[in-house]
Structure formats: C-alpha cells, structure tokens
Scaffold this motif. Structure first.
Motif, mmCIF file in Angstrom:
data_model
loop_
_atom_site.group_PDB
_atom_site.id
_atom_site.type_symbol
_atom_site.label_atom_id
_atom_site.label_comp_id
_atom_site.label_asym_id
_atom_site.label_seq_id
_atom_site.Cartn_x
_atom_site.Cartn_y
_atom_site.Cartn_z
ATOM 1 N N LEU A 269 -18.074 46.035 26.051
ATOM 2 C CA LEU A 269 -18.129 44.872 26.811
ATOM 3 C C LEU A 269 -16.515 44.300 26.733
ATOM 4 O O LEU A 269 -16.252 43.986 25.509
ATOM 5 C CB LEU A 269 -18.937 43.762 26.187
ATOM 6 N N VAL A 270 -16.039 44.003 27.811
ATOM 7 C CA VAL A 270 -14.798 43.587 27.996
ATOM 8 C C VAL A 270 -15.151 42.095 28.425
ATOM 9 O O VAL A 270 -15.657 41.811 29.614
ATOM 10 C CB VAL A 270 -13.743 44.164 29.021
ATOM 11 N N VAL A 271 -14.422 40.965 27.813
ATOM 12 C CA VAL A 271 -14.586 39.573 28.470
ATOM 13 C C VAL A 271 -13.096 39.112 28.366
ATOM 14 O O VAL A 271 -12.491 39.125 27.537
ATOM 15 C CB VAL A 271 -15.225 38.633 27.082
ATOM 16 N N ASP A 272 -12.946 38.575 30.015
ATOM 17 C CA ASP A 272 -11.610 38.436 30.039
ATOM 18 C C ASP A 272 -11.210 36.866 29.624
ATOM 19 O O ASP A 272 -9.922 37.089 29.295
ATOM 20 C CB ASP A 272 -11.786 38.259 31.677
ATOM 21 N N LYS A 273 -12.021 35.959 29.554
ATOM 22 C CA LYS A 273 -11.614 34.826 28.719
ATOM 23 C C LYS A 273 -12.653 34.147 27.936
ATOM 24 O O LYS A 273 -13.896 34.188 28.300
ATOM 25 C CB LYS A 273 -11.512 33.753 29.935
ATOM 26 N N ILE A 274 -12.386 33.689 26.880
ATOM 27 C CA ILE A 274 -13.060 33.071 25.811
ATOM 28 C C ILE A 274 -12.629 31.723 25.686
ATOM 29 O O ILE A 274 -11.458 31.103 26.113
ATOM 30 C CB ILE A 274 -13.177 33.723 24.546
ATOM 31 N N GLY A 275 -13.573 30.749 25.135
ATOM 32 C CA GLY A 275 -13.067 29.350 24.974
ATOM 33 C C GLY A 275 -14.160 28.408 24.560
ATOM 34 O O GLY A 275 -15.483 28.733 24.785
ATOM 35 N N LYS A 276 -13.939 27.171 24.039
ATOM 36 C CA LYS A 276 -15.087 26.340 23.775
ATOM 37 C C LYS A 276 -15.445 25.755 24.977
ATOM 38 O O LYS A 276 -16.659 24.968 24.711
ATOM 39 C CB LYS A 276 -14.250 25.090 22.779
ATOM 40 N N ASN A 277 -15.167 25.743 26.157
ATOM 41 C CA ASN A 277 -15.519 25.379 27.332
ATOM 42 C C ASN A 277 -16.550 26.268 27.882
ATOM 43 O O ASN A 277 -17.463 25.781 28.569
ATOM 44 C CB ASN A 277 -14.596 24.938 28.365
ATOM 45 N N PHE A 278 -16.694 27.334 27.402
ATOM 46 C CA PHE A 278 -17.705 28.213 27.589
ATOM 47 C C PHE A 278 -18.831 28.572 26.507
ATOM 48 O O PHE A 278 -19.912 28.597 26.913
ATOM 49 C CB PHE A 278 -17.202 29.903 27.929
ATOM 50 N N SER A 279 -18.432 28.275 25.368
ATOM 51 C CA SER A 279 -19.581 28.407 24.263
ATOM 52 C C SER A 279 -19.100 27.787 22.964
ATOM 53 O O SER A 279 -17.715 27.781 22.851
ATOM 54 C CB SER A 279 -20.235 29.486 24.052
#
Length: 436
Positions: A269-279
């Motif tokens: 699984l490749v996730v382009d962008k992570i962050g606290k605004n997503f989870s």
C-alpha cells in the motif's frame, strides 16, 4: 541520521521493478449535506425548542472545536456561533483537542487557524488554555477534569465529529463523549482517559463523560457524521441526558458510512500524503489497516506500507509513521518531535512515533516495500496507491488487479484507464496523480 541517494541502499533497490498501474473509481453510498446547506441544517437542529430554550440572552456560551480534519468544520462552527448570537448570547470557541498542538494553548490556536477557524472568520473570541478544573471521579475511579474556560461559561455546546476510532472498539468511540473527556480534558484529562491503555479506554470514556454531563454546564451536543467521500452527511443535536444512548446508536450509522479499499488485500500500500488533518495517526487505520494497538482491526490487508509526504496542516506532527514499513526522507526531515511525542506521552501508545525505514526518494520507498514482500515468487505484485486515507473514491491499482476489475470481481470498483508506468521526476518523486 544521514539518508544518501545513490548509496548502497539505492544500489540494492535500483533494479526492483515498479509495476504498471491504472486509475480506478470506487463507488459508495452518498447521502450528503451540501456545504451551502449546512448553516440551515445547523439552525434547524438548534432551533428545536428543547435546544433553543437553553440559550438565553446574555449567556456566555463555549463552543468546542477539535483538531481533526473534519470536512466543513469552519462552516459548522460558524453556524453554531451565529445561532448563539441570534439568541442574544455571547459565544466563544474553545479548542477541545487534548494534548494536540504540542499540548500548548498557542499550538492549539495554530491548529484551528489551519482549519479556517480564527476570531475574525468566526466573529467571536477563541479562548485557548491548558488549565483545567477538577469535576470529580468516575465510577471506575478515574479523575475527571474539564477546560477551565468552558467550565466557567454559562453553557457548553459540544460540536464535534462522530466516527469510528482508529485504535479501539467500544460503544462510544470518537464523538461527543470523547470530546468532553479527552478534548475538553486537555492534556491532563486525555492522559487520564488513556492511562489504563487502549484496552480500557472504551470503558473510561463513557464513565468519565457521565461525570462531565453531571457536573459541567453542557447544554447539548451537535455532532456531524461524514460519508465515504469525506462529505458531511448528517448533523444532529442531542440533549445531554440522551448523549450516552444516542451516540452509541449514531456510531453504528457512522460505521455504515465508512469507506474502504474494496479489493480488500494486496502486497503493498502506497499512501501519498499523511497528516493529522487526515487522522490522529496520519492515516485512518480503518482504511489502511495500520493500527497502533491490538484493540481494533480492519482495513486492507497488505504486507508492506509506505508513506511519501507529510501535509503542511500537520505542522510537523508525523505521528503514525511508526506504523509504516518505509517513509521518505521528506517526511523524516519535517518531523517535529515536540509536536509528536506529547501525543504519545498522553495516549501511552508509542508505536505510532517509531521511525521505520527511511529512503531518499518516493521510488525507493516503493521499491523497498516491493522487494521485502515475502512469498511472491513469480506472481506480479499487487500494489494499491491512495492520495490519503480520507479521499479514496479514486485510487490506483497495479496491473495484477486489472483483469479482475474488468471482469467485475470487485463490485463498486471501475477501471478508468489502462495500466501504465508511474511517472517520476528528476528527484525520483512520483508525479502521476492519484486523483484524476
């Protein structure tokens, strides 16, 4: 730590092939409240006599605002504030986000600003403080506290999102009860809630919320729920005496609206962008399967996961990276441990802040995941790529899925184009967009 492009790691990964991929659309049920209609829905809910009569002229009313990436949170919060003003009361906003924002009053205001919630846009004061008032003890013997500004108001309106949690399961997960105990509890209250570990938090939240409801001036809650497309689909006001029962019912509705990666399993699984605004953990593990505890399960099942970028809205908080197999040096260099570690100290969950393998480029992060998968043999790698865990209506799938998708093996998944090589820039960062 020194991450070198062109070194030994690059040499070992150089010949690992990245599979061709195609864009696919996922289709889910789509009950939705359009942003332009949200103020009217908020007003309709709050105008019901049992809620409206609680707001009297001259009252000082605290309105909560959290730290998650809630769709339309600025519109919802402004509508609540405007209704309070219409009733002749004086609203103010309280950041209700536990230890987030580096467990500082200034950091929590900064988070609200990134969501478009400022004193200017909302038309009312924001009173941010980490100071709390003790309310008593829960039936399980846990100390219960609440934000001092909220407690000293004439009434509290608990505005929040209601959704499944990313680390535990219970009758009450993320919603009004958590907002009252963790969010309004600030760092102190959040730490108490989490102090027994994720195995007990499902009991601590409702029992501690019962004390808040008894001792604090909670007028009502007005949670929102989102559909599988990260759109507002339900807003409902709840009287304080009904919060414990109604929240549990609405959680089932929220679960029914959760999106998912329909293919269910793969290799990478490749996730382009992570962050606290997503989870809270960078990505929603209910989608990605990257849970930080043993007390929740779900999401896609894969051998390896890599994260490529950190959102600017996360302000350096790369919590959740510890759940990946690999991250890029871009993320590593943007990490701010002063923002990350307070969450760990409060939640007592350390796995999310561990450092996984760090690679020089996007391509190498993907290649590292592919080459460390076990048991593939000559089978083509099954790779799934998403923009982030909130927006998975359009995704990318590797060529290994293509024939099955075209044959209708995965109801709700439609191929939008044919498999083609991913494009990378001169720095070997992927430039092919996920969402087209």
């Amino acid at each position: 730590m020194k991450v070198v492009k062109g070194g030994t790691v690059s040499r070992l990964l150089k010949d690992v092939p990245v599979p061709e991929m195609f864009h696919a659309r996922q289709t889910f049920p789509r009950e939705v409240i359009a942003p332009k209609d949200i103020p009217a829905v908020v007003f309709r809910e709050m105008a019901q006599p049992q809620f409206a009569e609680k707001i009297k002229p001259g009252m000082s009313i605290a309105v909560t605002a959290g730290s998650r990436g809630i769709r339309n949170v600025d519109i919802i919060t402004k509508a609540v504030v405007d209704f309070v003003k219409q009733k002749g009361a004086s609203p103010f906003i309280v950041p209700a986000m536990g230890s987030h924002g580096g467990a500082t009053a200034e950091g929590q205001v900064e988070i609200l600003e990134s969501f478009g919630i400022t004193e200017k846009t909302m038309g009312c004061p924001i009173r941010s403080s980490m100071e709390v008032v003790e309310l008593g003890y829960s039936s399980l013997g846990r100390r219960v506290v609440i934000d001092k500004n909220a407690y000293e108001s004439d009434g509290i309106i608990v505005s929040c999102r209601l959704k499944p949690h990313n680390a535990f399961r219970g009758t009450h997960e993320s919603g009004p009860c958590k907002m009252m105990t963790v969010g309004l509890g600030k760092q102190v209250g959040a730490q108490v809630v989490h102090s027994d570990g994720m195995g007990k938090i499902a009991q601590n939240i409702p029992t501690m919320a019962a004390v808040v409801l008894e001792k604090a001036p909670v007028l009502f809650a007005i949670p929102c729920i989102e559909n599988a497309y990260d759109e507002t689909c339900k807003i409902e006001a709840i009287l304080p005496e009904n919060i414990l029962e109604r929240e549990a019912e609405l959680l089932k509705y929220a679960f029914s609206n959760m999106p998912k990666l329909i293919v269910g399993e793969g290799d990478v699984l490749v996730v382009d962008k992570i962050g606290k605004n997503f989870s809270g953990t960078g990505v929603d593990p209910n989608i990605t399967g990257t849970f930080s505890t043993e007390f929740a399960k779900g999401g896609i099942q894969v051998q390896r996961t890599c994260f490529l970028n950190l959102s600017k809205e996360s302000h350096g908080n790369a919590l959740g990276c510890g759940l990946a197999s690999a991250i890029t040096n871009k993320i590593f260099e943007e990490m701010d441990i002063e923002k990350m570690y307070p969450n760990c100290l409060t939640s007592t969950v350390l796995a999310s802040a561990h450092i996984p393998c760090v690679t020089a480029t996007d391509r190498e992060a993907i290649q590292l995941c592919i080459c460390t998968c076990n048991g593939l043999g000559d089978a083509p790698v099954r790779m799934v790529r998403i923009a982030n865990s909130l927006h998975i209506d359009t995704i990318m799938l590797s060529k290994a899925y293509y024939d099955d998708v075209k044959a209708g093996k995965y109801p709700g998944v439609e191929a939008l184009d044919e498999p083609a090589p991913l494009e990378f820039d001169e720095e070997d960062n992927v430039v092919t967009p996920v969402r087209i």
